[in-house]
Motif scaffolding. Structure first.
Motif, PDB file in Angstrom:
ATOM      1  N   LYS A  14      -0.483  -8.980   7.217  1.00 54.85           N
ATOM      2  CA  LYS A  14       0.226  -8.517   6.030  1.00 54.85           C
ATOM      3  C   LYS A  14      -0.547  -7.397   5.355  1.00 54.85           C
ATOM      4  CE  LYS A  14       3.758 -11.297   5.858  1.00 54.85           C
ATOM      5  NZ  LYS A  14       5.109 -10.803   5.881  1.00 54.85           N
ATOM      6  N   LYS A  15       0.159  -6.277   5.157  1.00 59.50           N
ATOM      7  CA  LYS A  15      -0.452  -5.107   4.527  1.00 59.50           C
ATOM      8  C   LYS A  15       0.313  -4.754   3.246  1.00 59.50           C
ATOM      9  CE  LYS A  15      -0.113  -2.203   8.103  1.00 59.50           C
ATOM     10  NZ  LYS A  15      -0.390  -1.014   8.951  1.00 59.50           N
ATOM     11  N   ALA A  16      -0.424  -4.197   2.310  1.00 63.16           N
ATOM     12  CA  ALA A  16       0.181  -3.694   1.075  1.00 63.16           C
ATOM     13  C   ALA A  16      -0.467  -2.357   0.756  1.00 63.16           C
ATOM     14  CB  ALA A  16      -0.031  -4.677  -0.069  1.00 63.16           C
ATOM     15  N   TYR A  18      -1.410   0.226  -2.578  1.00 66.05           N
ATOM     16  CA  TYR A  18      -1.565   0.360  -4.029  1.00 66.05           C
ATOM     17  C   TYR A  18      -1.893   1.822  -4.292  1.00 66.05           C
ATOM     18  CZ  TYR A  18      -3.634  -0.507  -8.703  1.00 66.05           C
ATOM     19  OH  TYR A  18      -3.949  -0.503 -10.049  1.00 66.05           O
ATOM     20  N   ALA A  36      -5.018  -8.189  -5.093  1.00 69.63           N
ATOM     21  CA  ALA A  36      -4.193  -7.868  -3.924  1.00 69.63           C
ATOM     22  C   ALA A  36      -4.931  -8.220  -2.632  1.00 69.63           C
ATOM     23  CB  ALA A  36      -3.804  -6.387  -3.941  1.00 69.63           C
ATOM     24  N   PHE A  40      -3.306 -10.207   0.543  1.00 69.11           N
ATOM     25  CA  PHE A  40      -2.975  -9.483   1.770  1.00 69.11           C
ATOM     26  C   PHE A  40      -4.185  -9.350   2.685  1.00 69.11           C
ATOM     27  CE2 PHE A  40       0.135  -8.270  -1.366  1.00 69.11           C
ATOM     28  CZ  PHE A  40       1.320  -8.317  -0.650  1.00 69.11           C
ATOM     29  N   VAL A  43      -5.301  -4.004   2.286  1.00 73.37           N
ATOM     30  CA  VAL A  43      -4.781  -3.287   1.119  1.00 73.37           C
ATOM     31  C   VAL A  43      -5.193  -1.834   1.262  1.00 73.37           C
ATOM     32  CG1 VAL A  43      -4.760  -3.075  -1.391  1.00 73.37           C
ATOM     33  CG2 VAL A  43      -4.936  -5.344  -0.347  1.00 73.37           C
ATOM     34  N   VAL A  94       3.792  -0.233   6.197  1.00 72.27           N
ATOM     35  CA  VAL A  94       3.616  -1.124   5.047  1.00 72.27           C
ATOM     36  C   VAL A  94       4.961  -1.291   4.348  1.00 72.27           C
ATOM     37  CG1 VAL A  94       2.447  -1.395   2.819  1.00 72.27           C
ATOM     38  CG2 VAL A  94       1.248  -0.317   4.717  1.00 72.27           C
ATOM     39  N   THR A  96       5.118  -3.469   1.436  1.00 75.83           N
ATOM     40  CA  THR A  96       4.867  -4.006   0.094  1.00 75.83           C
ATOM     41  C   THR A  96       4.035  -3.015  -0.705  1.00 75.83           C
ATOM     42  OG1 THR A  96       4.884  -6.263   0.960  1.00 75.83           O
ATOM     43  CG2 THR A  96       3.960  -5.949  -1.238  1.00 75.83           C
ATOM     44  N   ILE A  98       2.082  -2.490  -4.255  1.00 73.68           N
ATOM     45  CA  ILE A  98       1.457  -3.197  -5.374  1.00 73.68           C
ATOM     46  C   ILE A  98       1.473  -2.276  -6.585  1.00 73.68           C
ATOM     47  CG2 ILE A  98      -0.695  -4.204  -6.262  1.00 73.68           C
ATOM     48  CD1 ILE A  98       0.424  -5.808  -3.957  1.00 73.68           C
ATOM     49  N   THR A 126       8.323  -4.378  -4.043  1.00 69.64           N
ATOM     50  CA  THR A 126       7.283  -4.051  -5.019  1.00 69.64           C
ATOM     51  C   THR A 126       6.794  -5.345  -5.650  1.00 69.64           C
ATOM     52  OG1 THR A 126       8.327  -1.917  -5.469  1.00 69.64           O
ATOM     53  CG2 THR A 126       6.716  -2.697  -7.063  1.00 69.64           C
TER      54      THR A 126
END
Length: 167
Positions: A14-16, A18, A36, A40, A43, A94, A96, A98, A126
């Motif tokens: 899982k990647k996010a 920001y 975060a 995840f 990040v 990605v 998601t 943040i 988001t």
């Protein structure tokens, strides 16, 4: 093997992402990044070029500040960008984004941005995170203003950033 055991064998990565101008990165930003990173696997901190905002620090300096401030947080990577955030997120695989919320005034703007991003790519989600109470008032704008008037700002930014600024 049960279905549960089967799913446990296949762990998704899982990647996010920001993003921000990070002009400069503050303890509030770092608070959100740490939160975060606990959620995840990876990040990605995306440092926006944002020439229209006329940043105090160069894009290179801002990237260096973020790299220095996050070097000890596992799973954090830093990239610079000058595109739409949704395009960068798509390019990096990605889905998601943040965003940090300090106050109700942030919520209105961030909600609009979240909807705009979703209208461009409906696979983008988001996730809004709030900093701890001690960092709720900290913003790059406040830090820049303090710096402009030669005030004491060191307690508002990561110590690594203060070191970078001193060089």
């Amino acid at each position: 093997m049960s279905n549960l055991e089967n799913t446990e064998c296949v762990k998704s990565h899982k990647k996010a992402i920001y993003s921000g101008t990070f002009d400069p990165i503050t303890n509030g930003h770092l608070d959100i990044i740490r939160r975060a990173a606990n959620i995840f696997d990876e990040v990605i901190i995306a440092v926006a070029k944002s020439e229209l905002k006329k940043p105090m620090f160069s894009h290179y300096e801002r990237e260096e500040f973020v790299i220095a401030a996050t070097k000890d947080i596992p799973g954090v990577k830093v990239v610079g960008f000058d595109t739409l955030l949704v395009d960068l997120a798509t390019q990096l695989g990605v889905n998601t984004i943040i965003r940090g919320l300090r106050a109700v005034s942030d919520f209105e703007f961030e909600l609009q941005m979240g909807y705009a991003n979703s209208s461009i790519n409906n696979k983008i989600e988001t996730l809004y995170l709030m900093p701890t109470l001690e960092n709720a008032f900290v913003s790059s704008t406040i830090v820049r203003e303090i710096i402009r008037f030669d005030g004491k700002f060191e307690h508002l930014v990561p110590k690594e950033v203060v070191k970078c600024m001193s060089l």
